[in-house]
Structure formats: structure tokens, C-alpha cells
Design an enzyme around this catalytic site. Structure first.
Site, PDB file in Angstrom:
ATOM      1  N   ASP A  18      -5.601 -16.419   0.962  1.00 27.67           N
ATOM      2  CA  ASP A  18      -6.829 -17.198   1.128  1.00 27.67           C
ATOM      3  C   ASP A  18      -7.450 -17.529  -0.230  1.00 27.67           C
ATOM      4  O   ASP A  18      -7.309 -16.775  -1.185  1.00 27.67           O
ATOM      5  CB  ASP A  18      -7.818 -16.396   1.989  1.00 27.67           C
ATOM      6  CG  ASP A  18      -8.913 -17.273   2.577  1.00 27.67           C
ATOM      7  OD1 ASP A  18      -8.788 -18.515   2.540  1.00 27.67           O
ATOM      8  OD2 ASP A  18      -9.903 -16.698   3.083  1.00 27.67           O
ATOM      9  N   ASN A  66      -6.224 -23.613  11.914  1.00 30.33           N
ATOM     10  CA  ASN A  66      -6.222 -24.513  10.750  1.00 30.33           C
ATOM     11  C   ASN A  66      -6.063 -25.985  11.137  1.00 30.33           C
ATOM     12  O   ASN A  66      -6.306 -26.880  10.310  1.00 30.33           O
ATOM     13  CB  ASN A  66      -5.158 -24.107   9.718  1.00 30.33           C
ATOM     14  CG  ASN A  66      -5.509 -22.857   8.934  1.00 30.33           C
ATOM     15  OD1 ASN A  66      -4.627 -22.080   8.542  1.00 30.33           O
ATOM     16  ND2 ASN A  66      -6.794 -22.630   8.675  1.00 30.33           N
TER      17      ASN A  66
END
Ligand code: IPE
Ligand code: IPE
Ligand code: MG
Length: 230
Positions: A18, A66
């Protein structure tokens, strides 16, 4: 296998990669640049994982959530995935790396599915490090699919469900790392993390190096795992 493995003792490490967007933002660059540098970090880390003797490295590349990102960003991510597999497949073959995908990857675009299936087939016989890429992966989706398969076999038990998870056959998860300072699982390996050790680092993914992995493994080696016993 290697000296590294003997000292750290971990067989299976998973990473929530991330912070690509924040890496780019800090530099006043487009998010796509962060993702591009993120792929470079992946490439370096996969090589290191092999050298450190990990049996499996699982990387969270694209979640079921996502898809909520802009069409432009999703297409950037898919393009990078395609280029990475195309560029590094020969290296996987040469270095005995087996590719495995977790997540409902067959729902990706046809050309990507085809590319992935070719890469899976070409590395299926390898027995070195398994590189597990989580694509269109969500743990809740995985558990729901596994439970349905287990039910169809009349085996709705912990073992019955576990045998149907996308991760079936992989060593148990030892260590879960998340970069970028966020302390949450974001629908990643919820079942498998039951007794995994966790390491959260502030480093943004494009800045994550093998030295960071080595440090996390050292941290892991010093932990006492009790599994509820005493
Ligand atoms: C991780 O970086 C890459 C993916 C989720 C595919 P992000 O894109 O989430 O970066 P941040 O969290 O916005 O910094
Ligand atoms: C998790 O990161 C997904 C991947 C790393 C592929 P996100 O950036 O999507 O997670 P949230 O939205 O911050 O929880
Ligand atoms: Mg993020």
C-alpha cells in the site's frame, strides 16, 4: 534451502502493498508513476524472497474493492500487471518460481486471463518459491466461494472450507506485512491470518526494499507463537 530461511523460520509471507498513490503525491507525480515504481519494488522483492528461501510470497495486487477506482487507474494497474508478467515470466521459469493466482481472476479482461493462464501453466512444474498474486481478490468473496464448494461436497467444516480456499496447498501464513502506515486488513486473507504474525510499517510501497523484508523477518523470528496454548 538457504541460510536465510534457517534463521528467520518463516515459510509464507504475505504483503499488502500500500502507498503507491501517496508516494507519487509526495513527489507531485501522477498516481500511475507510483504504481509503476511499485512494480519495480515487486520485481526486486520477488528476487529477494527467493534468495531468502521463502516457500511462498503472497502479494495483494488488486482487491475486489479496487474496481471502485477510476477507469483510468484500473486500466493503468491492469496494464502494469500485464507488462510485469510478460517481462518477468522467463525469469520465473529460469529461477524455478511457481506462479499462483488467488482471487477471482477469470473476471479480468480476456487477454489478461489468457496471459495469466499461460504463465500458470509454464511455471506449474516449478518447486522453488511460489509467487502468489492476489488479483480481484477479496477474502470475503474467497470464503463465500469456498463455503459454497464445501457445502456442495457436504463438508462444511473448518477443514472442509479450508480445502476449498484459493490458498489451499500453500504453507500456513506466518507473517503478514502492510506498508504505508495503515493498520487494517482491507479484506485480505482474513481466514489465513487467524494466527499469522503481523508487521505494519510506515514505508510507502515503492520505497519497500529487501532490507525492510529482512527486518520484518527478524522481528518475526523473535516472536513467540502460542496458538491459544500456553
Ligand atoms: C497500493 O497503493 C496499490 C493498490 C491498491 C493497487 P494505493 O494506490 O492504494 O496507494 P495509496 O493508498 O492511495 O497511497
Ligand atoms: C489494499 O489497499 C489493496 C491492495 C494493496 C491491492 P487499498 O489501498 O485498496 O486499501 P484501503 O482502501 O486503504 O483499505
Ligand atoms: Mg491504498
Amino acid at each position: 534451502m538457504t541460510e536465510g530461511r534457517a534463521t528467520h523460520g518463516a515459510r509464507h509471507v504475505a504483503i499488502i502493498m500500500d502507498g503507491n498513490g501517496r508516494w507519487a503525491k509526495k513527489r507531485h507525480l501522477p498516481r500511475a508513476m507510483g504504481h509503476q515504481r511499485g512494480v519495480e519494488a515487486v520485481r526486486t522483492l520477488v528476487r529477494a524472497a527467493r534468495e531468502m528461501g521463502l516457500e511462498a510470497l503472497t502479494l495483494y495486487a488488486f482487491s475486489t474493492e479496487n474496481w471502485r477506482r477510476s477507469e483510468d487507474e484500473v486500466s493503468t494497474l491492469m496494464g502494469l500487471l500485464k507488462r510485469y508478467i510478460l517481462a518477468d515470466l522467463e525469469e520465473f521459469v529460469a529461477n524455478n518460481v511457481r506462479l499462483k493466482i488467488i482471487g477471482d481472476y477469470r473476471k479480468l479482461a480476456g487477454d489478461i486471463v489468457e496471459l495469466l493462464e499461460d504463465a500458470l501453466a509454464r511455471t506449474a512444474g516449478n518447486d522453488g518459491t511460489t509467487l502468489v498474486v492476489a488479483l480481484n481478490y477479496g477474502s470475503q468473496d474467497e470464503i463465500a466461494r469456498a463455503a459454497a464448494s464445501a457445502a456442495a461436497k457436504g463438508a462444511v467444516t473448518v477443514e472442509g472450507i479450508e480445502a476449498e480456499l484459493d490458498t489451499a496447498g500453500l504453507p500456513p501464513l506466518d507473517l503478514l506485512i502492510r506498508t504505508s502506515g495503515e493498520v487494517r486488513l482491507s479484506n485480505f486473507l482474513l481466514w489465513q491470518a487467524a494466527y499469522a504474525e503481523m508487521v505494519f510499517v510506515d514505508t510507502l510501497w515503492p520505497d519497500f526494499t529487501p532490507a525492510h523484508l529482512a527486518a520484518a523477518l527478524q522481528d518475526f523470528a523473535g516472536r513467540e507463537r502460542r496458538y491459544g496454548g500456553r
